[in-house]
Write a protein that holds these residues in place. Structure first.
Motif, PDB file in Angstrom:
ATOM      1  N   GLY B  67      57.839 -33.805  21.832  1.00  0.00           N
ATOM      2  CA  GLY B  67      57.927 -35.044  22.609  1.00  0.00           C
ATOM      3  C   GLY B  67      59.117 -35.055  23.556  1.00  0.00           C
ATOM      4  N   ALA B  68      60.204 -34.397  23.155  1.00  0.00           N
ATOM      5  CA  ALA B  68      61.400 -34.353  23.998  1.00  0.00           C
ATOM      6  C   ALA B  68      61.198 -33.445  25.207  1.00  0.00           C
ATOM      7  CB  ALA B  68      62.596 -33.870  23.175  1.00  0.00           C
ATOM      8  N   HIS B  69      60.261 -32.506  25.098  1.00  0.00           N
ATOM      9  CA  HIS B  69      60.049 -31.521  26.165  1.00  0.00           C
ATOM     10  C   HIS B  69      58.796 -31.790  26.987  1.00  0.00           C
ATOM     11  CE1 HIS B  69      63.285 -28.838  24.819  1.00  0.00           C
ATOM     12  NE2 HIS B  69      63.013 -29.343  23.636  1.00  0.00           N
ATOM     13  N   HIS B  73      53.289 -36.722  26.571  1.00  0.00           N
ATOM     14  CA  HIS B  73      52.237 -35.951  25.897  1.00  0.00           C
ATOM     15  C   HIS B  73      51.641 -36.715  24.709  1.00  0.00           C
ATOM     16  CE1 HIS B  73      49.969 -32.723  24.121  1.00  0.00           C
ATOM     17  NE2 HIS B  73      50.657 -32.854  23.003  1.00  0.00           N
ATOM     18  N   PHE B  74      52.492 -37.221  23.822  1.00  0.00           N
ATOM     19  CA  PHE B  74      51.962 -37.873  22.623  1.00  0.00           C
ATOM     20  C   PHE B  74      51.388 -39.259  22.924  1.00  0.00           C
ATOM     21  CE2 PHE B  74      54.667 -34.644  20.534  1.00  0.00           C
ATOM     22  CZ  PHE B  74      53.628 -33.986  19.891  1.00  0.00           C
ATOM     23  N   THR B  79      46.551 -42.199  22.566  1.00  0.00           N
ATOM     24  CA  THR B  79      45.550 -42.992  23.282  1.00  0.00           C
ATOM     25  C   THR B  79      44.161 -42.394  23.111  1.00  0.00           C
ATOM     26  OG1 THR B  79      47.210 -43.675  24.894  1.00  0.00           O
ATOM     27  CG2 THR B  79      44.897 -43.859  25.564  1.00  0.00           C
ATOM     28  N   VAL B  80      44.044 -41.096  23.300  1.00  0.00           N
ATOM     29  CA  VAL B  80      42.715 -40.491  23.269  1.00  0.00           C
ATOM     30  C   VAL B  80      42.166 -40.450  21.842  1.00  0.00           C
ATOM     31  CG1 VAL B  80      43.209 -38.019  22.994  1.00  0.00           C
ATOM     32  CG2 VAL B  80      41.359 -38.768  24.510  1.00  0.00           C
ATOM     33  N   VAL B  81      43.045 -40.328  20.856  1.00  0.00           N
ATOM     34  CA  VAL B  81      42.558 -40.314  19.467  1.00  0.00           C
ATOM     35  C   VAL B  81      42.106 -41.722  19.062  1.00  0.00           C
ATOM     36  CG1 VAL B  81      43.237 -39.954  17.052  1.00  0.00           C
ATOM     37  CG2 VAL B  81      43.824 -38.245  18.790  1.00  0.00           C
TER      38      VAL B  81
END
Lengths: 233, 233
Positions: B67-69, B73-74, B79-81
């Motif tokens: 998440g830091a890089h 992304h998450f 959202t998609v899950v």
């Protein structure tokens, strides 16, 4: 929305969660009269236990109107309504159209996250003199209660202008501001003409257009709105 | 997670959504062999039609490690899950533990938004020499493929240290960094020891502790992890 559903940390500092007018006994009595079968009344700790960290943003429709003045408010609304629907799994949910933007945020979230709940927007219920009913009206002193009617009259002036053929949002807005500024006890927060679904500002009233108002009257922050049904271009 | 579920706008610019290795025909063949009944393979436009604007943030567990890089992304994953689960309404969903943080983000979201899906974390499947299987392994040139084994050996060194009684996260991390820096073809992105649920960094290995690694090998960004099972204090 029943305010105990909202995350207290999402409330703007100008309105204290704990001082929001609530009367559970009266609510229960009214629900019994309406023959409600169930009341879901969780505590803030039930909904947001230690470690809670998930929030839902409905980006564009949350930004204007109340969203611009209450940062994080609709994030709290969207999050708690998603939780409520996952817990209760309703087929239908009713929301008052006085909170017009809230209804649009919820509708947009339902569509975006593929949740199949029918959202019914219920017409604003009004006092006999036209003031939109709100828990916050009890904050009003008698002179403020009288002054607050300017919201309703401003909506009426706007509608009359549109019926008379006015299409320039700017001129309609000026008439609204003029009507409200006649009342020294009322401080306008916003008066905006918007697309009734996406809620972005419009310059021209070409078809159904939302006129949304927010004003402080004493300690009460009041909102009201009307759909101005301009002729389609 | 099958990458076509993710919002292309959420991908970090270092990895192009369109170039992510995909092979639908092979996926279908493998699913048929496993006697899958259904394949859900929506387009990005199905999932994110025009006007889409709702995103889910799982705040703390999304922040460290990948998440830091990979900002956002998450948010895309959560959202998609959520959308996937609302569409498919599964009782059980399986996710690979190579993407350990992804599994924790999804578990936390499920609990927070009151969704009742059993999340099963599946052990990482490895090549015979120990390299964690990944769609991205096909990016590796032969020398890079060889060098990539240092992730696995670094995890092994860390585990041996913990078994030998080492509890200082800093010293374990130094051994991991030393092992990986022996390979000039490998550029470490992070090597962190974390609480296995909340994913915050830990100073001491007192009980089960996640060691999570990420390294670039040529064009491939590879991740791997192991739970170091220290004695509880």
């Amino acid at each position: 929305m029943y305010p105990s559903f909202a995350n207290p940390t999402q409330f703007a500092p100008t309105e204290d969660f704990d001082s929001y007018p609530r009367d559970l006994e009266r609510d229960v009595r009214l629900l019994v009269e309406e023959r409600a079968d169930l009341l879901f009344n969780p505590t803030a700790e039930d909904m947001y236990p230690r470690g809670y960290q998930t929030y839902v943003d409905v980006e564009q429709v949350s930004r204007p109107l109340c969203g611009a003045h209450r940062p994080g408010h609709f994030r709290g609304v969207a999050t708690v309504v998603l939780k409520l629907f996952n817990i209760v799994r309703p087929h239908v949910a009713m929301f008052g159209l006085k909170d017009y933007q809230q209804v649009q945020v919820i509708r947009r979230m339902m569509e975006d996250v593929n949740l199949d709940v029918e959202i019914v927007g219920c017409p604003t219920v009004r006092e006999p003199d036209g003031l939109a009913m709100s828990s916050r009206n009890r904050y009003l002193e008698p002179a403020e209660r009288e002054a607050a009617l300017c919201l309703q009259s401003a909506l009426g002036k706007a509608e009359a202008l549109v019926r008379g053929g006015e299409t320039a949002a700017q001129r309609i807005r000026e008439a609204v501001v003029a009507e409200i500024s006649r009342q020294p006890l009322v401080r306008l927060e916003y008066a905006d003409l918007c697309d009734p679904k996406a809620l972005h500002a419009v310059e021209e009233v070409k078809g159904p257009t939302l006129l949304a108002l927010c004003a402080w009257v004493g300690k009460a922050r009041l909102i009201d709105n009307r759909i101005l049904a301009g002729e389609r271009a």
